[in-house]
Enzyme design. Structure first.
Site, PDB file in Angstrom:
ATOM      1  N   LYS A 184       0.824  -1.228   0.000  1.00  0.00           N
ATOM      2  CA  LYS A 184       0.000   0.000   0.000  1.00  0.00           C
ATOM      3  C   LYS A 184       0.853   1.271   0.000  1.00  0.00           C
ATOM      4  O   LYS A 184       0.420   2.334  -0.397  1.00  0.00           O
ATOM      5  CB  LYS A 184      -0.972   0.005   1.205  1.00  0.00           C
ATOM      6  CG  LYS A 184      -0.358   0.181   2.572  1.00  0.00           C
ATOM      7  CD  LYS A 184      -1.465   0.239   3.629  1.00  0.00           C
ATOM      8  CE  LYS A 184      -1.064   0.294   5.080  1.00  0.00           C
ATOM      9  NZ  LYS A 184       0.218   0.696   5.518  1.00  0.00           N
ATOM     10  N   SER A 185       2.123   1.119   0.411  1.00  0.00           N
ATOM     11  CA  SER A 185       3.017   2.298   0.411  1.00  0.00           C
ATOM     12  C   SER A 185       3.991   2.255  -0.760  1.00  0.00           C
ATOM     13  O   SER A 185       4.929   3.034  -0.831  1.00  0.00           O
ATOM     14  CB  SER A 185       3.817   2.342   1.720  1.00  0.00           C
ATOM     15  OG  SER A 185       2.951   2.271   2.808  1.00  0.00           O
ATOM     16  N   CYS A 227      11.831   0.363  23.423  1.00  0.00           N
ATOM     17  CA  CYS A 227      12.404   1.704  23.587  1.00  0.00           C
ATOM     18  C   CYS A 227      12.598   2.071  25.057  1.00  0.00           C
ATOM     19  O   CYS A 227      13.644   2.608  25.448  1.00  0.00           O
ATOM     20  CB  CYS A 227      11.539   2.745  22.887  1.00  0.00           C
ATOM     21  SG  CYS A 227       9.787   2.527  23.117  1.00  0.00           S
ATOM     22  N   HIS A 232      10.825   9.676  25.524  1.00  0.00           N
ATOM     23  CA  HIS A 232      10.323   8.962  26.703  1.00  0.00           C
ATOM     24  C   HIS A 232      11.102   9.433  27.930  1.00  0.00           C
ATOM     25  O   HIS A 232      12.318   9.639  27.855  1.00  0.00           O
ATOM     26  CB  HIS A 232      10.537   7.458  26.553  1.00  0.00           C
ATOM     27  CG  HIS A 232       9.579   6.773  25.619  1.00  0.00           C
ATOM     28  ND1 HIS A 232       8.498   7.390  25.018  1.00  0.00           N
ATOM     29  CD2 HIS A 232       9.579   5.484  25.175  1.00  0.00           C
ATOM     30  CE1 HIS A 232       7.860   6.520  24.240  1.00  0.00           C
ATOM     31  NE2 HIS A 232       8.482   5.352  24.314  1.00  0.00           N
TER      32      HIS A 232
END
Ligand code: 2RA
Length: 340
Positions: A39-40, A130, A243
């Protein structure tokens, strides 16, 4: 002589950062391919001053390619990572799929770079979550000086950790609070995220912990030391990138906060910004785009015999994902895939 590098998931937040950081750190690239889902297909992405057209992951043959940085979900990774690995391309995977596999090294280069050599078992190396990555960069030098017994961490995680939709939701929901009739109902998150905090990241487990909290516990044990006890509360907050974590550490022996500060100042990947005055600390908006893990608010925890508290902030798309993956590729290239 450089490497033939593939970035899988090149149109996502992390994939974009992988391309940016490969260019910024001048990783020795002879050829690069940017892959995306159908789709990309054809979407253009930047690699330094070059523009790449994304290619179809479904059709791509990894034969002859040296390293593939994967930044797609676990389901797609399950389908394509083994294919890439079996075609001789070393996979550095940012999803959680392989992190807990005993045959796959889970690497934060500042902490356990020596374990990169174990990639040969499955031709795959795992990138940590992360929120784990920034924390273990800080824990490792302290653990080497005064063995860590227990860690209590509360996280303040930005919406980019969820993805593009979440960034849009925070933006639109915030705007909607000011424009009557344009309220935006929660959809990505179960509750409003604008001007709010949500004590829930990933799914709930039978223990009452969330999977995000379980990841921090399990990954810290695998990366640093399985004897360390970790308890985590992971919270989503209305920031876009970066974060933050409040970390309390209890050691087997006394460690003075000033010695801890000196140790952290000298530690790889860390920038200590710590003045006991207004503004003498780092906040998430200041870490965006930086490679460092920032440490502030270092102080003794006088409620226990051997305790230290500190504040830890880092760009979750960089050290928390893309930068760590590129650093693993650097170690892999230097130690295992030497080129002419
Ligand atoms: C988050 N750590 O922040 C998770 C996945 N990136 O949502």
């Amino acid at each position: 002589m450089g490497y033939k590098v593939v970035v899988v998931g090149a149109t996502g937040n992390v994939g974009h950062e992988m391309l940016n950081i490969l260019a910024e750190r001048e990783f020795p690239v002879d050829e690069i391919a940017a892959l995306a889902s159908r789709k990309s297909l054809g979407t253009e992405v930047s690699f330094g001053d070059k523009t790449l057209k994304t290619q179809d992951l479904e059709q791509f043959d990894f034969t002859g390619w040296d390293i593939a940085l994967f930044a797609i979900g676990s389901d797609a990774t399950k389908k394509y990572a083994p294919k890439a690995a079996s075609q001789g391309c070393v996979v550095i995977d940012n999803s959680s799929l392989y992190r807990y596999d005993p045959d796959v090294p889970l690497i934060v280069p500042e902490v356990n770079a020596d374990e990169v050599v174990n990639y040969t078992k499955k031709n795959i190396i795992a990138n940590p979550n992360c929120s784990t990555a920034q924390m273990v960069v800080a824990l490792k030098p302290l653990h080497d000086r005064a063995k860590i017994k227990r860690v209590v961490v509360s996280t303040y995680q930005s919406v980019s950790g969820t993805g593009k939709e979440a960034i849009d939701e925070l933006w639109n929901q915030t705007k909607g609070m000011y424009v009557p009739g344009q309220e935006v109902a929660p959809s990505v998150y179960p509750k409003q995220i604008a001007f709010n905090v949500i004590p829930h990241i990933d799914v709930f487990m039978d223990s009452g912990d969330t999977k995000e909290e379980w990841k921090m516990v399990t990954e810290t044990k695998k990366i640093v030391d399985k004897s360390i006890k970790v308890t985590a509360t992971c919270v989503r907050v209305p920031t876009f990138v970066g974060h933050a974590e409040s970390i309390n550490v209890e050691f087997e022996e006394f460690l003075d906060w000033e010695e801890a500060t000196d140790i952290l100042r000298e530690a790889p990947g860390i920038m200590v910004v710590d003045k006991r005055e207004a503004g003498g600390y780092v906040t998430p908006v200041e870490c965006v785009g930086d490679f460092a893990t920032f440490i502030s608010r270092i102080r003794q925890d006088v409620t226990v015999e051997n305790g230290i508290n500190f504040w830890c902030v880092s760009d979750n798309l960089r050290k928390g994902a893309a930068l760590n993956a590129v650093q693993i590729a650097e170690v892999l290239g230097q130690r295992c895939l030497k080129k002419g």
